[in-house]
Design a protein around this motif. Structure first.
Motif, PDB file in Angstrom:
ATOM      1  N   GLY A 174      -5.790  -8.446  -0.158  1.00 60.75           N
ATOM      2  CA  GLY A 174      -6.982  -7.722  -0.592  1.00 60.75           C
ATOM      3  C   GLY A 174      -8.060  -7.751   0.466  1.00 60.75           C
ATOM      4  O   GLY A 174      -8.790  -6.760   0.657  1.00 60.75           O
ATOM      5  N   LEU A 175      -8.189  -8.873   1.172  1.00 61.87           N
ATOM      6  CA  LEU A 175      -9.188  -8.976   2.239  1.00 61.87           C
ATOM      7  C   LEU A 175      -8.883  -7.983   3.354  1.00 61.87           C
ATOM      8  O   LEU A 175      -9.785  -7.276   3.839  1.00 61.87           O
ATOM      9  CB  LEU A 175      -9.206 -10.395   2.812  1.00 61.87           C
ATOM     10  N   GLU A 176      -7.633  -7.909   3.765  1.00 60.81           N
ATOM     11  CA  GLU A 176      -7.254  -6.983   4.837  1.00 60.81           C
ATOM     12  C   GLU A 176      -7.517  -5.538   4.436  1.00 60.81           C
ATOM     13  O   GLU A 176      -7.989  -4.739   5.260  1.00 60.81           O
ATOM     14  CB  GLU A 176      -5.779  -7.185   5.190  1.00 60.81           C
ATOM     15  N   VAL A 177      -7.228  -5.208   3.197  1.00 59.09           N
ATOM     16  CA  VAL A 177      -7.501  -3.852   2.709  1.00 59.09           C
ATOM     17  C   VAL A 177      -8.998  -3.580   2.740  1.00 59.09           C
ATOM     18  O   VAL A 177      -9.445  -2.506   3.177  1.00 59.09           O
ATOM     19  CB  VAL A 177      -6.952  -3.671   1.284  1.00 59.09           C
ATOM     20  N   SER A 178      -9.807  -4.546   2.290  1.00 57.52           N
ATOM     21  CA  SER A 178     -11.253  -4.381   2.273  1.00 57.52           C
ATOM     22  C   SER A 178     -11.812  -4.224   3.681  1.00 57.52           C
ATOM     23  O   SER A 178     -12.677  -3.376   3.937  1.00 57.52           O
ATOM     24  CB  SER A 178     -11.902  -5.584   1.577  1.00 57.52           C
ATOM     25  N   GLN A 179     -11.318  -5.048   4.604  1.00 55.38           N
ATOM     26  CA  GLN A 179     -11.789  -4.961   5.997  1.00 55.38           C
ATOM     27  C   GLN A 179     -11.446  -3.608   6.614  1.00 55.38           C
ATOM     28  O   GLN A 179     -12.252  -3.037   7.356  1.00 55.38           O
ATOM     29  CB  GLN A 179     -11.166  -6.091   6.812  1.00 55.38           C
ATOM     30  N   GLY A 239       0.809  -1.209   0.000  1.00 51.56           N
ATOM     31  CA  GLY A 239       0.000   0.000   0.000  1.00 51.56           C
ATOM     32  C   GLY A 239       0.844   1.261   0.000  1.00 51.56           C
ATOM     33  O   GLY A 239       2.085   1.202   0.040  1.00 51.56           O
ATOM     34  N   PRO A 240       0.179   2.430  -0.040  1.00 55.99           N
ATOM     35  CA  PRO A 240       0.892   3.710  -0.031  1.00 55.99           C
ATOM     36  C   PRO A 240       1.778   3.888   1.198  1.00 55.99           C
ATOM     37  O   PRO A 240       2.771   4.618   1.163  1.00 55.99           O
ATOM     38  CB  PRO A 240      -0.247   4.749  -0.037  1.00 55.99           C
ATOM     39  N   ASP A 241       1.407   3.205   2.290  1.00 53.65           N
ATOM     40  CA  ASP A 241       2.199   3.323   3.520  1.00 53.65           C
ATOM     41  C   ASP A 241       3.392   2.366   3.532  1.00 53.65           C
ATOM     42  O   ASP A 241       4.144   2.311   4.507  1.00 53.65           O
ATOM     43  CB  ASP A 241       1.317   3.064   4.749  1.00 53.65           C
TER      44      ASP A 241
END
Length: 222
Positions: free
Chosen positions: A169-174, A161-163
């Motif tokens: 993808g699941l963690e990003v969605s959550q 990610g940007p950080d």
């Protein structure tokens, strides 16, 4: 003297099957000829003594997958056969990451699986499903499994990610559904959850299709 139109130069130390295995190891959706060449330890020009293009190699990969797929006909009703088809396809998509997207986006990719599909079609008809419904069911279940698997792969995939942190993808969605204040308003079944990296709602979808077809046939005969 070289015959007209024949490639000159030393014979490559690898064959088409080696090239196919290299491409599949990279991923049937993601491979590039440059990556395949690197994996084989050869220059890109050497690859063209075996294949003519990426499409040519993709075709060979799909033939390999179809031959390795192992079409089987279990005992039982047409309902059992449709459930078997869903599980068979799921296992194949698990074995070949990126295959779901390839089948859905490359218009000719399914051609190599037609012989097996015809076998299933004949078996469904023998077990009492009319031909039109048999073809519809095979297509509907195939699309359902492929679309579900494509979404599952997206939830499994890792990205930075940007950080600078790596997340699935699941963690990003959550994380995003909470940040956007949508978690509480989202029905529980639609909230990002761990099952979305496994089979998600696939089994419910398959039962819906099977039971719907059974009811359609019952209504027609009543």
């Amino acid at each position: 003297m070289t015959a007209w139109g024949r490639r000159s130069g030393p014979k490559p130390g690898f064959n088409r099957e080696d090239v196919v295995e290299a491409a599949l190891a990279i991923g049937i959706r993601d491979f590039t000829l440059a990556e395949v060449s690197k994996r084989l330890g050869v220059g890109a020009p050497a690859l063209y003594r075996i294949i003519s293009s990426r499409e040519d190699l993709l075709r060979s990969c799909l033939i390999h997958v179809a031959q390795d797929a192992g079409f089987t006909l279990p005992e039982g009703s047409w309902q059992d056969l449709l459930r078997h088809q869903a599980n068979w396809l799921w296992k194949m998509l698990e074995a070949y990451p990126g295959l779901a997207e390839t089948l859905l986006t490359v218009t000719w990719a399914y051609h190599f699986f037609i012989p097996g599909m015809r076998t299933w079609e004949d078996a469904l008809i023998e077990r009492g499903l009319p031909q039109e419904e048999a073809i519809f069911a095979l297509d509907f279940i195939g699309d359902t499994v492929a679309c579900t698997h494509m979404a599952i792969e997206a939830h499994r995939a890792k990205a930075t990610g940007p950080d600078g942190k790596v997340a699935t993808g699941l963690e990003v969605s959550q994380k995003r559904i909470v940040e956007e204040g949508m978690a509480e308003a989202t029905p529980e079944l639609l909230r990002p959850q761990q099952s979305w990296t496994d089979r998600g709602l696939l089994d419910l979808k398959i039962e819906f299709i099977v039971e719907g077809l059974a009811r359609r046939l019952a209504d027609r005969s009543s």
